[in-house]
Design a protein around this motif. Structure first.
Motif, PDB file in Angstrom:
ATOM      1  N   PRO A  39      14.497 -34.785  53.332  1.00  0.00           N
ATOM      2  CA  PRO A  39      15.737 -34.053  53.626  1.00  0.00           C
ATOM      3  C   PRO A  39      17.011 -34.813  53.282  1.00  0.00           C
ATOM      4  CG  PRO A  39      14.174 -33.699  55.372  1.00  0.00           C
ATOM      5  CD  PRO A  39      13.565 -34.735  54.461  1.00  0.00           C
ATOM      6  N   SER A  40      17.024 -36.123  53.434  1.00  0.00           N
ATOM      7  CA  SER A  40      18.233 -36.879  53.080  1.00  0.00           C
ATOM      8  C   SER A  40      18.459 -36.913  51.571  1.00  0.00           C
ATOM      9  CB  SER A  40      18.164 -38.296  53.642  1.00  0.00           C
ATOM     10  OG  SER A  40      17.031 -38.964  53.145  1.00  0.00           O
ATOM     11  N   ASP A  41      17.411 -36.766  50.767  1.00  0.00           N
ATOM     12  CA  ASP A  41      17.570 -36.681  49.314  1.00  0.00           C
ATOM     13  C   ASP A  41      18.227 -35.365  48.917  1.00  0.00           C
ATOM     14  OD1 ASP A  41      16.231 -39.088  49.120  1.00  0.00           O
ATOM     15  OD2 ASP A  41      14.285 -38.130  48.745  1.00  0.00           O
ATOM     16  N   VAL A  42      17.977 -34.332  49.674  1.00  0.00           N
ATOM     17  CA  VAL A  42      18.488 -33.002  49.348  1.00  0.00           C
ATOM     18  C   VAL A  42      19.994 -32.949  49.523  1.00  0.00           C
ATOM     19  CG1 VAL A  42      18.392 -30.571  49.988  1.00  0.00           C
ATOM     20  CG2 VAL A  42      16.319 -31.947  50.004  1.00  0.00           C
ATOM     21  N   THR A  43      20.523 -33.613  50.529  1.00  0.00           N
ATOM     22  CA  THR A  43      21.961 -33.565  50.774  1.00  0.00           C
ATOM     23  C   THR A  43      22.736 -34.352  49.727  1.00  0.00           C
ATOM     24  OG1 THR A  43      21.831 -35.460  52.248  1.00  0.00           O
ATOM     25  CG2 THR A  43      21.664 -33.285  53.251  1.00  0.00           C
ATOM     26  N   LEU A  47      20.000 -29.226  43.932  1.00  0.00           N
ATOM     27  CA  LEU A  47      18.698 -28.954  43.354  1.00  0.00           C
ATOM     28  C   LEU A  47      18.642 -27.555  42.774  1.00  0.00           C
ATOM     29  CD1 LEU A  47      16.570 -30.472  46.202  1.00  0.00           C
ATOM     30  CD2 LEU A  47      17.037 -31.477  43.996  1.00  0.00           C
ATOM     31  N   ALA A  48      17.973 -27.416  41.643  1.00  0.00           N
ATOM     32  CA  ALA A  48      17.801 -26.105  41.029  1.00  0.00           C
ATOM     33  C   ALA A  48      16.767 -25.316  41.812  1.00  0.00           C
ATOM     34  CB  ALA A  48      17.361 -26.268  39.576  1.00  0.00           C
ATOM     35  N   VAL A 103       4.323 -31.585  54.867  1.00  0.00           N
ATOM     36  CA  VAL A 103       4.783 -31.489  53.488  1.00  0.00           C
ATOM     37  C   VAL A 103       4.776 -30.015  53.139  1.00  0.00           C
ATOM     38  CG1 VAL A 103       4.312 -32.056  51.075  1.00  0.00           C
ATOM     39  CG2 VAL A 103       3.887 -33.754  52.849  1.00  0.00           C
ATOM     40  N   ALA A 104       5.945 -29.495  52.770  1.00  0.00           N
ATOM     41  CA  ALA A 104       6.087 -28.086  52.424  1.00  0.00           C
ATOM     42  C   ALA A 104       6.270 -27.972  50.917  1.00  0.00           C
ATOM     43  CB  ALA A 104       7.277 -27.481  53.147  1.00  0.00           C
ATOM     44  N   GLU A 105       5.474 -27.130  50.290  1.00  0.00           N
ATOM     45  CA  GLU A 105       5.603 -26.881  48.858  1.00  0.00           C
ATOM     46  C   GLU A 105       6.336 -25.569  48.674  1.00  0.00           C
ATOM     47  OE1 GLU A 105       1.506 -26.781  47.720  1.00  0.00           O
ATOM     48  OE2 GLU A 105       1.429 -28.943  47.431  1.00  0.00           O
ATOM     49  N   GLY A 106       7.333 -25.551  47.803  1.00  0.00           N
ATOM     50  CA  GLY A 106       8.081 -24.328  47.572  1.00  0.00           C
ATOM     51  C   GLY A 106       9.327 -24.577  46.754  1.00  0.00           C
ATOM     52  N   ARG A 107      10.390 -23.831  47.079  1.00  0.00           N
ATOM     53  CA  ARG A 107      11.624 -23.895  46.306  1.00  0.00           C
ATOM     54  C   ARG A 107      12.844 -23.952  47.231  1.00  0.00           C
ATOM     55  NH1 ARG A 107       9.864 -22.959  41.410  1.00  0.00           N
ATOM     56  NH2 ARG A 107       8.189 -21.522  40.971  1.00  0.00           N
ATOM     57  N   PHE A 108      13.883 -24.626  46.756  1.00  0.00           N
ATOM     58  CA  PHE A 108      15.147 -24.660  47.479  1.00  0.00           C
ATOM     59  C   PHE A 108      15.964 -23.423  47.134  1.00  0.00           C
ATOM     60  CE2 PHE A 108      14.177 -29.161  47.809  1.00  0.00           C
ATOM     61  CZ  PHE A 108      14.538 -29.394  49.123  1.00  0.00           C
ATOM     62  N   MET A 109      16.685 -22.940  48.112  1.00  0.00           N
ATOM     63  CA  MET A 109      17.588 -21.815  47.914  1.00  0.00           C
ATOM     64  C   MET A 109      18.996 -22.363  47.699  1.00  0.00           C
ATOM     65  SD  MET A 109      15.309 -19.632  48.012  1.00  0.00           S
ATOM     66  CE  MET A 109      16.299 -18.216  47.673  1.00  0.00           C
ATOM     67  N   PRO A 110      19.892 -21.565  47.118  1.00  0.00           N
ATOM     68  CA  PRO A 110      21.257 -22.053  46.871  1.00  0.00           C
ATOM     69  C   PRO A 110      22.000 -22.484  48.134  1.00  0.00           C
ATOM     70  CG  PRO A 110      20.852 -20.042  45.625  1.00  0.00           C
ATOM     71  CD  PRO A 110      19.665 -20.245  46.514  1.00  0.00           C
ATOM     72  N   ASP A 111      21.649 -21.910  49.289  1.00  0.00           N
ATOM     73  CA  ASP A 111      22.330 -22.290  50.535  1.00  0.00           C
ATOM     74  C   ASP A 111      21.797 -23.591  51.136  1.00  0.00           C
ATOM     75  OD1 ASP A 111      19.865 -21.463  51.426  1.00  0.00           O
ATOM     76  OD2 ASP A 111      20.618 -20.050  52.915  1.00  0.00           O
ATOM     77  N   GLY A 112      20.811 -24.231  50.491  1.00  0.00           N
ATOM     78  CA  GLY A 112      20.265 -25.496  50.979  1.00  0.00           C
ATOM     79  C   GLY A 112      19.013 -25.349  51.806  1.00  0.00           C
ATOM     80  N   SER A 113      18.628 -24.125  52.143  1.00  0.00           N
ATOM     81  CA  SER A 113      17.386 -23.927  52.896  1.00  0.00           C
ATOM     82  C   SER A 113      16.198 -24.000  51.940  1.00  0.00           C
ATOM     83  CB  SER A 113      17.410 -22.579  53.625  1.00  0.00           C
ATOM     84  OG  SER A 113      17.433 -21.524  52.693  1.00  0.00           O
ATOM     85  N   PHE A 114      15.013 -24.029  52.507  1.00  0.00           N
ATOM     86  CA  PHE A 114      13.800 -24.202  51.720  1.00  0.00           C
ATOM     87  C   PHE A 114      12.839 -23.063  52.047  1.00  0.00           C
ATOM     88  CE2 PHE A 114       9.674 -26.161  50.720  1.00  0.00           C
ATOM     89  CZ  PHE A 114       9.952 -26.722  49.491  1.00  0.00           C
ATOM     90  N   ILE A 115      12.308 -22.406  51.032  1.00  0.00           N
ATOM     91  CA  ILE A 115      11.301 -21.361  51.195  1.00  0.00           C
ATOM     92  C   ILE A 115       9.966 -21.966  50.782  1.00  0.00           C
ATOM     93  CG2 ILE A 115      10.535 -19.063  50.500  1.00  0.00           C
ATOM     94  CD1 ILE A 115      13.158 -19.047  52.013  1.00  0.00           C
TER      95      ILE A 115
END
Length: 144
Positions: A39-43, A47-48, A103-115
């Motif tokens: 999570p600290s890497d995301v901030t 991310l695309a 560990v969650a596999e998926g994609r980041f959304m433009p608002d910073g959340s993760f699906i």
């Protein structure tokens, strides 16, 4: 053609074949590769949302909530410095709980959340399947 030129052609053809094989292998793996983020890497970076990635950390305490549909679960993943909200629709692993590793596999959304499309629950080195835990404490001796 001289033998020296033949060897140069063969060496060049071999190098070209090795480069082509490496290119084909890397291009085939490109779609299968998933980058791992905390999570600290995301901030720290943008991310695309079209790339499949893995988000890892601890399930934040008090963050697990189930949606009204009974299938969707909302929770937050934290690494101690930052927290990322995650949404997952599906069956969660048995080891999934607050305070445990995930560990969650998926994609980041433009608002910073993760699906998340898949969840992998992590356990510590002391973990033992319930079927074996009871059998480990049975003592068998040769004395009657």
């Amino acid at each position: 053609m001289k033998a020296k030129h033949q060897r140069l052609w063969l060496a060049g053809a071999a190098l070209l074949a090795i480069a082509l094989a490496a290119f084909l292998a890397l291009s085939g793996l490109r779609d299968q590769a998933a980058f791992f983020y905390a999570p600290s890497d995301v901030t720290d970076e943008v991310l695309a949302s079209d790339r499949a990635v893995r988000l890892g950390g601890m399930v934040a305490a008090g963050s697990v909530a189930r949606a009204a549909d009974g299938v969707t679960i909302l929770f937050a993943v934290s690494d101690g410095r930052a927290t990322t909200p995650v949404r997952f629709a599906g069956i969660v692993p048995n080891l999934f709980r607050e305070g445990s590793g995930v560990v969650a596999e998926g994609r980041f959304m433009p608002d910073g959340s993760f699906i998340a499309s898949n969840l992998l629950a992590k356990h510590d080195e002391k973990y033992m399947p319930p079927e074996l835990a009871g059998k480990m404490h049975e003592t068998k001796s040769l004395e009657p």
